[in-house]
Design an enzyme around this catalytic site. Sequence first.
Site, PDB file in Angstrom:
ATOM      1  N   LYS A 113       0.829  -1.201   0.000  1.00 37.40           N
ATOM      2  CA  LYS A 113       0.000   0.000   0.000  1.00 37.40           C
ATOM      3  C   LYS A 113       0.865   1.254   0.000  1.00 37.40           C
ATOM      4  O   LYS A 113       0.662   2.158  -0.813  1.00 37.40           O
ATOM      5  CB  LYS A 113      -0.885  -0.029   1.246  1.00 37.40           C
ATOM      6  CG  LYS A 113      -2.123   0.816   1.139  1.00 37.40           C
ATOM      7  CD  LYS A 113      -2.949   0.689   2.407  1.00 37.40           C
ATOM      8  CE  LYS A 113      -3.643  -0.653   2.507  1.00 37.40           C
ATOM      9  NZ  LYS A 113      -4.198  -0.900   3.847  1.00 37.40           N
ATOM     10  N   SER A 132      13.652 -42.633 -19.615  1.00 40.18           N
ATOM     11  CA  SER A 132      12.471 -41.947 -19.103  1.00 40.18           C
ATOM     12  C   SER A 132      12.443 -42.156 -17.598  1.00 40.18           C
ATOM     13  O   SER A 132      12.408 -43.300 -17.128  1.00 40.18           O
ATOM     14  CB  SER A 132      11.208 -42.515 -19.749  1.00 40.18           C
ATOM     15  OG  SER A 132      10.076 -41.907 -19.168  1.00 40.18           O
ATOM     16  N   THR A 184       9.635 -41.417 -11.857  1.00 38.73           N
ATOM     17  CA  THR A 184       9.963 -40.812 -10.560  1.00 38.73           C
ATOM     18  C   THR A 184       9.085 -41.313  -9.422  1.00 38.73           C
ATOM     19  O   THR A 184       9.412 -41.081  -8.268  1.00 38.73           O
ATOM     20  CB  THR A 184       9.863 -39.275 -10.651  1.00 38.73           C
ATOM     21  OG1 THR A 184       8.653 -38.923 -11.309  1.00 38.73           O
ATOM     22  CG2 THR A 184      11.045 -38.724 -11.417  1.00 38.73           C
ATOM     23  N   ASP A 243       8.454 -44.597  -8.726  1.00 40.81           N
ATOM     24  CA  ASP A 243       9.258 -45.673  -8.127  1.00 40.81           C
ATOM     25  C   ASP A 243      10.611 -45.164  -7.660  1.00 40.81           C
ATOM     26  O   ASP A 243      11.124 -45.604  -6.637  1.00 40.81           O
ATOM     27  CB  ASP A 243       9.447 -46.799  -9.145  1.00 40.81           C
ATOM     28  CG  ASP A 243       8.390 -47.884  -8.964  1.00 40.81           C
ATOM     29  OD1 ASP A 243       8.069 -48.185  -7.793  1.00 40.81           O
ATOM     30  OD2 ASP A 243       7.897 -48.417  -9.976  1.00 40.81           O
ATOM     31  N   TYR A 274      11.470 -33.886 -22.876  1.00 37.40           N
ATOM     32  CA  TYR A 274      10.023 -33.795 -22.664  1.00 37.40           C
ATOM     33  C   TYR A 274       9.644 -34.168 -21.243  1.00 37.40           C
ATOM     34  O   TYR A 274      10.430 -34.786 -20.519  1.00 37.40           O
ATOM     35  CB  TYR A 274       9.267 -34.695 -23.656  1.00 37.40           C
ATOM     36  CG  TYR A 274       9.448 -36.176 -23.386  1.00 37.40           C
ATOM     37  CD1 TYR A 274       8.608 -36.837 -22.483  1.00 37.40           C
ATOM     38  CD2 TYR A 274      10.452 -36.903 -24.022  1.00 37.40           C
ATOM     39  CE1 TYR A 274       8.797 -38.191 -22.217  1.00 37.40           C
ATOM     40  CE2 TYR A 274      10.629 -38.241 -23.763  1.00 37.40           C
ATOM     41  CZ  TYR A 274       9.800 -38.888 -22.854  1.00 37.40           C
ATOM     42  OH  TYR A 274       9.976 -40.218 -22.584  1.00 37.40           O
TER      43      TYR A 274
HETATM   44  P1  ADP Z   1      -7.395  -2.372   3.743  1.00 40.92           P
HETATM   45  O1  ADP Z   1      -5.982  -2.792   3.744  1.00 40.92           O
HETATM   46  O2  ADP Z   1      -8.253  -3.233   4.582  1.00 40.92           O
HETATM   47  O3  ADP Z   1      -7.912  -2.145   2.373  1.00 40.92           O
HETATM   48  P2  ADP Z   1      -7.164   0.473   3.968  1.00 40.92           P
HETATM   49  O4  ADP Z   1      -5.968   1.011   4.641  1.00 40.92           O
HETATM   50  O5  ADP Z   1      -7.133   0.519   2.509  1.00 40.92           O
HETATM   51  O6  ADP Z   1      -7.440  -0.971   4.517  1.00 40.92           O
HETATM   52  O7  ADP Z   1      -8.366   1.317   4.535  1.00 40.92           O
HETATM   53  C1  ADP Z   1      -9.678   0.904   4.750  1.00 40.92           C
HETATM   54  C2  ADP Z   1     -10.638   1.838   4.069  1.00 40.92           C
HETATM   55  O8  ADP Z   1     -10.471   3.176   4.482  1.00 40.92           O
HETATM   56  C3  ADP Z   1     -10.477   1.842   2.574  1.00 40.92           C
HETATM   57  O9  ADP Z   1     -11.727   1.846   1.970  1.00 40.92           O
HETATM   58  C4  ADP Z   1      -9.751   3.113   2.300  1.00 40.92           C
HETATM   59  O10 ADP Z   1     -10.025   3.611   1.028  1.00 40.92           O
HETATM   60  C5  ADP Z   1     -10.256   4.037   3.404  1.00 40.92           C
HETATM   61  N1  ADP Z   1      -9.261   5.043   3.741  1.00 40.92           N
HETATM   62  C6  ADP Z   1      -8.005   4.806   4.172  1.00 40.92           C
HETATM   63  N2  ADP Z   1      -7.335   5.960   4.334  1.00 40.92           N
HETATM   64  C7  ADP Z   1      -8.180   6.952   4.010  1.00 40.92           C
HETATM   65  C8  ADP Z   1      -8.058   8.378   3.961  1.00 40.92           C
HETATM   66  N3  ADP Z   1      -6.934   8.987   4.261  1.00 40.92           N
HETATM   67  N4  ADP Z   1      -9.132   9.072   3.589  1.00 40.92           N
HETATM   68  C9  ADP Z   1     -10.274   8.442   3.263  1.00 40.92           C
HETATM   69  N5  ADP Z   1     -10.472   7.124   3.280  1.00 40.92           N
HETATM   70  C10 ADP Z   1      -9.419   6.369   3.650  1.00 40.92           C
HETATM   71 MG    MG Z   2      -7.653  -0.919   1.040  1.00 40.81          MG
END
Ligand code: ADP
Ligand code: MG
Length: 931
Positions: A45, A816, A819, A821, A903
């Site tokens: 992320k 051949s 594997t 056995d 093969y």
């Molecule tokens: P997950 O890993 O479970 O997807 P996220 O970190 O993406 O968790 O967050 C959960 C929800 O919150 C998601 O729908 C995300 O878009 C929303 N979200 C996270 N950060 C923000 C933010 N800064 N503003 C608005 N929504 C947010």
């Molecule tokens: Mg998310």
Amino acid sequence: MPASVLSRKSSTSSAKTVKIGKPVYFFGGGRADGNESMKNLLGGKGANLAEMAGHPDLRLPVPPGFTITTEVCTYYWANKRSYPKGLRELVSDNLARVEKLTDKKFGDPRNPLLVSVRSGARKSMPGMMETILNVGLTEATIPGMVAQTKNERFVYDAYRRLIMMYSDVVMEKAAGITPAEDQGIRRQLERIMDEAKKREGVKLDTELTTKNLKELCSQFKAKVQEVLGKPFPDEPMEQLWGSVGAVFASWMGKRAVSYRRIEGIPEEWGTAVSVQSMVFGNMGDDSATGVGFTRNPGTGDSRFYGEFLVNAQGEDVVAGIRTPEPINEASRSDQSRNLKSLEQIMPQAYKELADIVKRLEKHYRDMLDIEFTIEKGRLYMLQCRVGKRNGPAAVKVALDMLKEKLITKEEAVMRVTPSQLDELLHPIVDPKAEATHKPMGKGLPAGPGGAKGQIVFTANDAVAWAKNGKKVILVREETNPEDVEGMRAAQAILTARGGMTSHAALVARGWGKCCVVGCGALEIDLHQKTLSVDGKTLKEGAWITLNGAKGLVYEGEMAMLDASESNKMLEDFLKVCDSIRRLKIRANADTPEDAARARKFGAEGIGLFRVEHMFYGKGSEQPLFKLRKMIVSKTEAERRAALDELFPHVKSDIKATLKAMAGFPVTIRTIDPPLHEFVPHEAEKLAELAKSLNISLDELEKRASGLRESNPMMGHRGVRLGITYPEVTEMQVRAIFEAAVELGKEGVKTLPEIMIPVVCVETELKNQYALIEKVYAEVCKAKGVKAIAHLVGTMIEIPRACIVADRLAESAQFFSFGTNDLTQMSFGFSRDDTGSFMGDYLKHEILPADPFQTIDQDGVGVLMRMGVERGRKTRKDIKIGICGEHGGEPASVEFCHGLGFSYVSCSPFRVPIATLAAAQSVVKEKPIKKK
Ligand code: ADP
Ligand code: MG
Ligand code: MG
């Protein structure tokens, strides 16, 4: 910011020193410290937020923030949950940069900044870890928020969400509190909210008034104090650090640990924490939040696909609190048929989003999964990552992107995993049965193929029933991360709520498991363990059948069909694989029907045809009787007479298969069964046999008991039979040569390869080789042909054969590897008896994998390498293949590719998988060439 090296030795002896680099990475305002390639450090992320915010080709509207690295997580756990020195200052510095960009201040009573605190590991773990939104709302900052937004209702909606998330994640889960079933703080608060809704006579969260929400917030706080014995924190910084610690803590949470175990994600990876300025989708009807895929993850359809909710925040879409609305026409389902799309409601924001989606796909050159929020008409991107997809979608997306010239064919081949390809070969509900059954319910098609099973209502029951050998379907209102073990154990998953991006759908898609979600007609009674639809009630243990491709639910057990054999998409994809791979793919097939099916799947020959197969199953009565006669013969004359009777059967069988494989090689293995298996037991059969041999029953019984062996797997079988009874080998070889000549006269090209099994010493092979030469000369002369194309070789299935492979290669034109056995004899594990201990071997990690499933590269593999190298020393161009079960297992295919086999041979249904694995083996040899 200069990269600093922070490390701290804790004073306690148990603490480890964890070296860490730069601990915090900033993103926002058109730039970022990190980028997409830094997933290990920033989590998926964080790395993708940095890429979207900072890459010059993108610079998308991403709310500014910063990511605390996974190394800090590792440090945290190695040092009794403490942070490296200097982290607090770094966080403050970065927060100041966010404040500057947003023109707000964290904790400021007049113009407060709120943030989200988000988890993120290297690999996405859907819903496994925690995220807390609206951090920074306190008694002191609430009035400022109200003044800034002029929207009191929104502020209290945000506040009640914060209290719910924070008390659940930080005050309960991270504190290690395990509440009684259904007594978690979140559930307790939800119940208060449900009561409020009931009292007010409303159904939806959005219908609660400002006054209602205000009241709820104070009730929530009182409940938190009552249940958890602590006040809800009213200090912004306390909230922030509490949340950061809770995200790190969630890495070791029960469900994250169990998910990691299933997915094989190592604990050392850790999670990163992203702190990001909040944007709000819950500010009214000009605000929204949604999730989407750049292409449809269920079908691969190339149009943008997604769901959203007006006036909602965060997880609302995924949690299924309201039926999500479709982003555009392409995203409409039966469930959302009458809802307005984002394209209709907010055309401007939609256009911008669709445009971003295009740019993102071009940039990442893959199908992506995205999260976005619209705050008062303004679009913000909150997440993107390579999207999970099911098998059919993976194949379609790869082919489409190749056609669109977005990716190379090498990349296309790497975009589909062997198990995804397997999904295209999945069983489905027999369409004929479907035509005559009325579904009892319809949901969304969230997983491939079809499945049937007995219904259970909890994950624990699913696990327990499956352990008892039951096939179950897990039925839930909606699934949550605590259910993963049960979802794993079930044949399929059925939920009453949730959309195509719900937890159940996401997880099932990742696993390629049949799944139907959002089947709204279901009424589930968890206490009674029943499921009702339209007044009809099914109890726990009742059978149902699911069609995961159409989202249909049927009562009862329905007929299933093997996956379709002629699938254009599969064929096209395999053609791409064919253009890359070097290994040839053959099939193990014993009948003309199997051979034909193997050809359909693209097999380029037969790697193992077992002559003894014709004595089992359909139409085997006659040949079996003659074989038995041969087996219990005593004198050569008797035996030759029996063999003469057997000969036409063997010849016509071989001929039919050679014909089905015209133009392709067919490896025919001379007869190799433990003989006593063929001696009849029934009195009637024995009598018949005695009569036809013209001997007494006593005599027959004497002969039969003489065949009994105490260890038949190592007994008088394979080449050993051919040594004692040369006429048995001669008969089979004559059948092969005559079949080839006759087919040749019909204009059918044949390439028989005669394979001698169970060889361990070169003289065995020389002995048989002489017999084959003799018969060859006889057949050529008798039939008036100069030559018959063929090869003579041996199966390598005894460890000694690997060691003396150089000498075997003096006679053998091909090897051949058998594997199955070879594994049996290398380990000394009886193939048929590993069931009693293999489970324990795997559980205690005595072995990393079952060596009968994937080649044991450290042991059996070394023997194979020796066999290959020694064989080639004698005969440089010796043809080498494999015909054991391993020939269709991807890791083993790659291993054989590495040894330069010509093969691999596997069962017809595994041919596509082996084809893909062979192509991927080539691509993996060198770094991938990007378009
Ligand atoms: P997950 O890993 O479970 O997807 P996220 O970190 O993406 O968790 O967050 C959960 C929800 O919150 C998601 O729908 C995300 O878009 C929303 N979200 C996270 N950060 C923000 C933010 N800064 N503003 C608005 N929504 C947010
Ligand atoms: Mg998310
Ligand atoms: Mg989540």
